[in-house]
Design a protein around this motif. Structure first.
Motif, mmCIF file in Angstrom:
data_model
loop_
_atom_site.group_PDB
_atom_site.id
_atom_site.type_symbol
_atom_site.label_atom_id
_atom_site.label_comp_id
_atom_site.label_asym_id
_atom_site.label_seq_id
_atom_site.Cartn_x
_atom_site.Cartn_y
_atom_site.Cartn_z
ATOM 1 N N LEU A 12 92.791 59.642 -35.861
ATOM 2 C CA LEU A 12 94.248 59.543 -35.832
ATOM 3 C C LEU A 12 94.736 59.052 -34.472
ATOM 4 O O LEU A 12 95.674 58.259 -34.389
ATOM 5 C CB LEU A 12 94.889 60.887 -36.185
ATOM 6 N N ALA A 13 94.097 59.520 -33.408
ATOM 7 C CA ALA A 13 94.498 59.094 -32.064
ATOM 8 C C ALA A 13 94.294 57.591 -31.879
ATOM 9 O O ALA A 13 95.165 56.903 -31.331
ATOM 10 C CB ALA A 13 93.726 59.885 -31.008
ATOM 11 N N VAL A 14 93.184 57.072 -32.354
ATOM 12 C CA VAL A 14 92.923 55.627 -32.245
ATOM 13 C C VAL A 14 93.942 54.845 -33.073
ATOM 14 O O VAL A 14 94.506 53.839 -32.609
ATOM 15 C CB VAL A 14 91.475 55.289 -32.679
ATOM 16 N N LEU A 15 94.194 55.304 -34.284
ATOM 17 C CA LEU A 15 95.169 54.633 -35.151
ATOM 18 C C LEU A 15 96.538 54.564 -34.479
ATOM 19 O O LEU A 15 97.150 53.493 -34.391
ATOM 20 C CB LEU A 15 95.276 55.367 -36.492
ATOM 21 N N PHE A 16 97.015 55.713 -33.983
ATOM 22 C CA PHE A 16 98.350 55.741 -33.394
ATOM 23 C C PHE A 16 98.400 55.073 -32.027
ATOM 24 O O PHE A 16 99.455 54.583 -31.622
ATOM 25 C CB PHE A 16 98.903 57.165 -33.364
ATOM 26 N N ALA A 17 97.293 55.025 -31.331
ATOM 27 C CA ALA A 17 97.264 54.274 -30.068
ATOM 28 C C ALA A 17 97.508 52.794 -30.354
ATOM 29 O O ALA A 17 98.271 52.126 -29.642
ATOM 30 C CB ALA A 17 95.940 54.475 -29.347
ATOM 31 N N PHE A 18 96.885 52.300 -31.395
ATOM 32 C CA PHE A 18 97.058 50.895 -31.763
ATOM 33 C C PHE A 18 98.464 50.615 -32.279
ATOM 34 O O PHE A 18 99.155 49.720 -31.774
ATOM 35 C CB PHE A 18 96.017 50.480 -32.807
ATOM 36 N N THR A 19 98.897 51.375 -33.289
ATOM 37 C CA THR A 19 100.208 51.100 -33.888
ATOM 38 C C THR A 19 101.342 51.399 -32.909
ATOM 39 O O THR A 19 102.335 50.672 -32.866
ATOM 40 C CB THR A 19 100.413 51.884 -35.195
ATOM 41 N N GLY A 20 101.197 52.449 -32.124
ATOM 42 C CA GLY A 20 102.232 52.795 -31.155
ATOM 43 C C GLY A 20 102.369 51.748 -30.070
ATOM 44 O O GLY A 20 103.482 51.373 -29.686
ATOM 45 N N THR A 21 101.249 51.259 -29.581
ATOM 46 C CA THR A 21 101.280 50.218 -28.547
ATOM 47 C C THR A 21 101.916 48.946 -29.081
ATOM 48 O O THR A 21 102.747 48.312 -28.404
ATOM 49 C CB THR A 21 99.856 49.935 -28.030
ATOM 50 N N ALA A 54 102.220 61.086 -29.959
ATOM 51 C CA ALA A 54 101.306 61.752 -30.888
ATOM 52 C C ALA A 54 99.862 61.640 -30.410
ATOM 53 O O ALA A 54 99.082 62.587 -30.552
ATOM 54 C CB ALA A 54 101.446 61.164 -32.291
ATOM 55 N N VAL A 55 99.508 60.503 -29.830
ATOM 56 C CA VAL A 55 98.153 60.329 -29.277
ATOM 57 C C VAL A 55 97.899 61.383 -28.201
ATOM 58 O O VAL A 55 96.863 62.049 -28.197
ATOM 59 C CB VAL A 55 97.952 58.915 -28.698
ATOM 60 N N ILE A 56 98.855 61.535 -27.306
ATOM 61 C CA ILE A 56 98.715 62.530 -26.243
ATOM 62 C C ILE A 56 98.619 63.930 -26.838
ATOM 63 O O ILE A 56 97.761 64.726 -26.450
ATOM 64 C CB ILE A 56 99.894 62.425 -25.251
ATOM 65 N N GLY A 57 99.474 64.217 -27.808
ATOM 66 C CA GLY A 57 99.445 65.528 -28.453
ATOM 67 C C GLY A 57 98.140 65.797 -29.176
ATOM 68 O O GLY A 57 97.605 66.913 -29.126
#
Length: 116
Positions: A12-21, A54-57
């Motif tokens: 999930l962290a990798v997914l949101f790192a990509f989409t969030g960036t 969310a990635v940080i969390g």
């Protein structure tokens, strides 16, 4: 710590790192998606910042489980909003699938954080 919890958290962290960036940097793809979904650029960027939070969390939640629980719940809400935006735009079930799968993953993480 449970291997499934760690794996799900990292995915999930990798997914949101990509989409969030992508959204936070307001890339061409992010602008096209925002236009398609009928949301403003500032809102799209705000969603990207929420995804990066969310990635940080998620990552900090590996050390402090209550944070992982709160983040997983927030991701569920974020993905429900995403699904609603796709429905409002008249998208097909295929376009809803990523939000649905991500919601299920966040629910699984939520359950894992509450039971381990």
């Amino acid at each position: 710590m449970h291997a499934t919890l760690i794996t799900l958290t990292l995915l999930l962290a990798v997914l949101f790192a990509f989409t969030g960036t992508t959204k936070a940097l307001n890339t061409v793809t992010a602008r096209k998606n925002a236009t398609h979904l009928g949301i403003s650029t500032p809102l799209s960027r705000l969603i990207g910042i929420a995804e990066l939070a969310a990635v940080i969390g998620l990552l900090a939640g590996l050390a402090f489980t209550p944070l992982a629980t709160a983040t997983a719940a927030a991701i569920c809400l974020l993905m429900i909003g995403a699904a609603g935006s796709h429905l409002k735009a008249g998208d097909s079930a295929g376009a809803l699938a990523p939000a649905a799968v991500t919601t299920l993953a966040a629910i699984a993480l939520l359950v894992l954080t509450l039971t381990t």
